[in-house]
Design an enzyme around this catalytic site. Structure first.
Site: not given
Length: 233
Positions: A2, A106
């Site tokens: 992340c 992402e």
């Protein structure tokens, strides 16, 4: 992993969702649409008077570190091996936290460059990412509280984009996760039994790629042109 996330809510909403005091968040910039490593954001911990949300810097700085610069490389910790890393073991056993978020980003490697996607729960509801935290005390100056986000294997629906996602804890385990006396066996069970909730995603503007860009349009869906995806992406 992340590498960026969002908190598109004010302090009051965090306090309500997490049952936490939010007075320590005065002065913390909210909402945030593109949180980047080393940014200071709200983190929820257990306190004698109950849960408390206060500011911490993203990127864990172990108490024995010579410089806080190491935190930029320690934004995530793998849930499967958190006990095997010296920097993460002690915080995992003694200082755990909840990291409020309503989404994370992402990237897909495309012929024209890196394409960001915003991943979120239906309704863009706040959720709790599992975190660990540490307090770094310099020889002189202000103490620094910092945190890392635990990650796990991505579900099949997201695996094409990235092989890891944050550990998102259900509310039923928040108290055990935060409690200082929770045993390693229970902690391992929490991580082993926590699966990613239902998540949705959509492509967003590439302005997100700039860490300093933090505007509401970061999370707005955009249309993608047909183009090749880079091999191996």
């Amino acid at each position: 992993m992340c590498g960026r996330f969002t908190i598109a809510d004010e302090a009051g909403a965090i306090g309500e969702a997490f049952g936490a005091r939010v007075e320590p968040l005065r002065g913390v910039r909210l909402p945030r649409y593109n949180v980047a490593p080393t940014d200071e954001v709200p983190v929820v911990i257990a306190a004698p008077e109950g849960r408390r949300a206060g500011p911490m810097r993203w990127g864990l700085v172990p108490h024995w570190a010579e410089s806080p610069k190491v935190g930029a490389r320690m934004i995530n910790a793998r849930a499967e091996s958190v006990l095997k890393r010296r920097a993460y073991r002690e915080p995992f056993l003694a200082r755990r936290c909840l990291v409020p978020a309503d989404g994370f980003y992402e990237w897909e490697a495309r012929a024209s460059g890196k394409q960001p996607y915003w991943i979120h729960r239906p309704g863009s509801r706040l959720f709790a990412m599992a975190g660990i935290w540490a307090m770094w005390r310099p020889p002189a100056g202000t103490r620094l509280a910092s945190f890392s986000i635990l990650t796990q294997v991505a579900p099949p629906a997201l695996g094409w984009l990235h092989d890891r996602v944050p550990v998102i804890l259900p509310e039923t385990v928040w108290d055990d996760w935060l409690a200082r006396g929770t045993t390693p066996r229970v902690l391992d069970s929490i991580l082993a039994e926590t699966s990613p909730p239902e998540l949705r995603l959509h492509p967003v503007a590439r302005a997100v790629n700039r860490a300093g860009y933090d505007e509401p349009d970061c999370i707005e869906e955009v249309e993608l042109a047909d183009e090749a995806v880079r091999p191996g992406s």
